[in-house]
Design a protein around this motif. Structure first.
Motif, mmCIF file in Angstrom:
data_model
loop_
_atom_site.group_PDB
_atom_site.id
_atom_site.type_symbol
_atom_site.label_atom_id
_atom_site.label_comp_id
_atom_site.label_asym_id
_atom_site.label_seq_id
_atom_site.Cartn_x
_atom_site.Cartn_y
_atom_site.Cartn_z
ATOM 1 N N GLY A 1 7.117 1.147 -11.373
ATOM 2 C CA GLY A 1 7.286 -0.299 -11.381
ATOM 3 C C GLY A 1 7.616 -0.794 -12.776
ATOM 4 N N GLN A 2 8.563 -1.726 -12.849
ATOM 5 C CA GLN A 2 8.899 -2.354 -14.122
ATOM 6 C C GLN A 2 8.675 -3.847 -13.958
ATOM 7 O OE1 GLN A 2 12.840 -1.218 -15.321
ATOM 8 N NE2 GLN A 2 12.256 0.891 -15.702
ATOM 9 N N GLN A 3 7.724 -4.366 -14.718
ATOM 10 C CA GLN A 3 7.330 -5.767 -14.601
ATOM 11 C C GLN A 3 8.544 -6.692 -14.636
ATOM 12 O OE1 GLN A 3 4.139 -6.632 -14.093
ATOM 13 N NE2 GLN A 3 4.685 -8.771 -13.892
ATOM 14 N N GLY A 4 8.658 -7.499 -13.605
ATOM 15 C CA GLY A 4 9.728 -8.482 -13.529
ATOM 16 C C GLY A 4 11.078 -7.939 -13.089
ATOM 17 N N LYS A 5 11.182 -6.621 -12.926
ATOM 18 C CA LYS A 5 12.467 -6.023 -12.555
ATOM 19 C C LYS A 5 12.435 -5.368 -11.189
ATOM 20 C CE LYS A 5 14.130 -5.286 -17.201
ATOM 21 N NZ LYS A 5 14.775 -4.369 -18.134
ATOM 22 N N GLY A 6 11.300 -4.811 -10.807
ATOM 23 C CA GLY A 6 11.203 -4.157 -9.513
ATOM 24 C C GLY A 6 10.604 -2.771 -9.610
ATOM 25 N N VAL A 7 10.759 -2.032 -8.528
ATOM 26 C CA VAL A 7 10.244 -0.668 -8.437
ATOM 27 C C VAL A 7 11.442 0.262 -8.295
ATOM 28 C CG1 VAL A 7 8.790 0.899 -7.095
ATOM 29 C CG2 VAL A 7 8.124 -1.507 -7.340
ATOM 30 N N PHE A 8 11.439 1.327 -9.100
ATOM 31 C CA PHE A 8 12.575 2.236 -9.155
ATOM 32 C C PHE A 8 12.139 3.666 -8.868
ATOM 33 C CE2 PHE A 8 13.418 -1.417 -11.730
ATOM 34 C CZ PHE A 8 14.752 -1.701 -11.508
ATOM 35 N N VAL A 9 13.050 4.443 -8.308
ATOM 36 C CA VAL A 9 12.785 5.858 -8.071
ATOM 37 C C VAL A 9 12.701 6.538 -9.435
ATOM 38 C CG1 VAL A 9 13.648 7.994 -7.040
ATOM 39 C CG2 VAL A 9 13.980 5.800 -5.853
ATOM 40 N N ALA A 10 11.638 7.330 -9.613
ATOM 41 C CA ALA A 10 11.419 8.010 -10.886
ATOM 42 C C ALA A 10 12.407 9.142 -11.066
ATOM 43 C CB ALA A 10 9.995 8.556 -10.947
ATOM 44 N N ASP A 11 12.705 9.447 -12.336
ATOM 45 C CA ASP A 11 13.517 10.621 -12.645
ATOM 46 C C ASP A 11 12.702 11.855 -12.315
ATOM 47 O OD1 ASP A 11 15.690 9.172 -13.573
ATOM 48 O OD2 ASP A 11 14.906 9.074 -15.619
ATOM 49 N N ALA A 12 13.376 12.943 -11.974
ATOM 50 C CA ALA A 12 12.690 14.166 -11.579
ATOM 51 C C ALA A 12 11.730 14.642 -12.661
ATOM 52 C CB ALA A 12 13.706 15.255 -11.261
ATOM 53 N N GLY A 13 12.087 14.456 -13.923
ATOM 54 C CA GLY A 13 11.213 14.875 -15.019
ATOM 55 C C GLY A 13 9.952 14.045 -15.113
ATOM 56 N N MET B 1 0.829 -1.205 0.000
ATOM 57 C CA MET B 1 0.000 0.000 0.000
ATOM 58 C C MET B 1 0.865 1.257 0.000
ATOM 59 S SD MET B 1 -3.071 -1.191 2.565
ATOM 60 C CE MET B 1 -3.735 0.440 2.747
ATOM 61 N N ALA B 2 1.943 1.238 0.772
ATOM 62 C CA ALA B 2 2.850 2.389 0.836
ATOM 63 C C ALA B 2 3.489 2.640 -0.526
ATOM 64 C CB ALA B 2 3.924 2.160 1.892
ATOM 65 N N VAL B 3 3.963 1.585 -1.158
ATOM 66 C CA VAL B 3 4.592 1.723 -2.479
ATOM 67 C C VAL B 3 3.552 2.188 -3.502
ATOM 68 C CG1 VAL B 3 5.771 0.487 -4.340
ATOM 69 C CG2 VAL B 3 6.445 0.096 -1.956
ATOM 70 N N GLY B 4 2.316 1.713 -3.353
ATOM 71 C CA GLY B 4 1.239 2.141 -4.246
ATOM 72 C C GLY B 4 0.995 3.642 -4.168
ATOM 73 N N ILE B 5 1.079 4.185 -2.976
ATOM 74 C CA ILE B 5 0.924 5.634 -2.808
ATOM 75 C C ILE B 5 2.023 6.362 -3.569
ATOM 76 C CG2 ILE B 5 1.137 7.520 -1.131
ATOM 77 C CD1 ILE B 5 -0.336 5.710 0.862
ATOM 78 N N LEU B 6 3.251 5.880 -3.422
ATOM 79 C CA LEU B 6 4.378 6.529 -4.107
ATOM 80 C C LEU B 6 4.244 6.397 -5.622
ATOM 81 C CD1 LEU B 6 7.300 5.472 -1.751
ATOM 82 C CD2 LEU B 6 5.988 7.599 -1.747
ATOM 83 N N ARG B 7 3.684 5.285 -6.080
ATOM 84 C CA ARG B 7 3.431 5.130 -7.524
ATOM 85 C C ARG B 7 2.414 6.160 -7.983
ATOM 86 N NH1 ARG B 7 2.975 -1.360 -8.646
ATOM 87 N NH2 ARG B 7 5.198 -1.758 -8.542
ATOM 88 N N ASN B 8 1.328 6.294 -7.226
ATOM 89 C CA ASN B 8 0.288 7.258 -7.592
ATOM 90 C C ASN B 8 0.824 8.686 -7.608
ATOM 91 O OD1 ASN B 8 -1.653 5.277 -7.895
ATOM 92 N ND2 ASN B 8 -2.408 5.485 -5.809
ATOM 93 N N GLU B 9 1.772 8.961 -6.756
ATOM 94 C CA GLU B 9 2.381 10.293 -6.710
ATOM 95 C C GLU B 9 3.425 10.479 -7.808
ATOM 96 O OE1 GLU B 9 3.924 10.721 -2.742
ATOM 97 O OE2 GLU B 9 1.927 10.796 -1.863
ATOM 98 N N GLY B 10 3.782 9.395 -8.490
ATOM 99 C CA GLY B 10 4.770 9.477 -9.553
ATOM 100 C C GLY B 10 6.206 9.480 -9.065
ATOM 101 N N LEU B 11 6.403 9.143 -7.784
ATOM 102 C CA LEU B 11 7.763 9.145 -7.235
ATOM 103 C C LEU B 11 8.521 7.868 -7.551
ATOM 104 C CD1 LEU B 11 7.084 10.808 -3.771
ATOM 105 C CD2 LEU B 11 8.126 11.836 -5.794
ATOM 106 N N VAL B 12 7.799 6.777 -7.782
ATOM 107 C CA VAL B 12 8.437 5.513 -8.154
ATOM 108 C C VAL B 12 7.700 4.923 -9.348
ATOM 109 C CG1 VAL B 12 9.257 5.004 -5.804
ATOM 110 C CG2 VAL B 12 7.057 4.108 -6.563
#
Length: 118
Positions: free
Chosen positions: A64-76, A51-62
């Motif tokens: 997810g890449q299928q099969g690879k993991g979750v990564f911090v998004a680029d500032a852009g 749920m916590a990671v989902g919030i960060l996804r919704n905010e665009g901060l991280v």
């Protein structure tokens, strides 16, 4: 570690990860630890971490890449954090104001007498 503050654990975890991302200790492109690792680190269940990671996804901060993991998004790629905080504050303010209006309406409405307008 999630603390017993009354604030939900997933929000505490999201806040901590968000702080690390914005502070630069989790740089763009950096993979987040696995869900299991985060659950162990925060002494929380897998579902709370998801749920916590989902919030960060919704905010665009991280991202997810299928099969690879979750990564911090680029500032852009991420929305401006200040704009999101402003939107949340506005929604909270409107919620409080709406509750006050509803309360006033409920207390100012007097029950009608049993008379009919015939």
């Amino acid at each position: 570690m999630v603390k017993n503050t009354g604030r939900p654990g997933y929000l505490q975890i999201a806040d901590d990860l968000r702080t690390q991302i914005r502070g630069g200790s989790l740089a763009p492109g950096t993979p987040l630890p696995s869900t299991a690792q985060l659950a162990e680190q925060y002494d929380a269940s897998l579902s709370v971490v998801k749920m916590a990671v989902g919030i960060l996804r919704n905010e665009g901060l991280v991202i997810g890449q299928q099969g690879k993991g979750v990564f911090v998004a680029d500032a852009g790629e991420a929305p401006a954090g200040d704009e999101l905080a402003d939107l949340r504050a506005t929604v909270q303010d409107l919620s409080v104001r709406l509750a006050k209006v509803e309360e006033q309406l409920a207390t100012s409405t007097t029950p009608r007498s049993g008379r009919s307008n015939q």
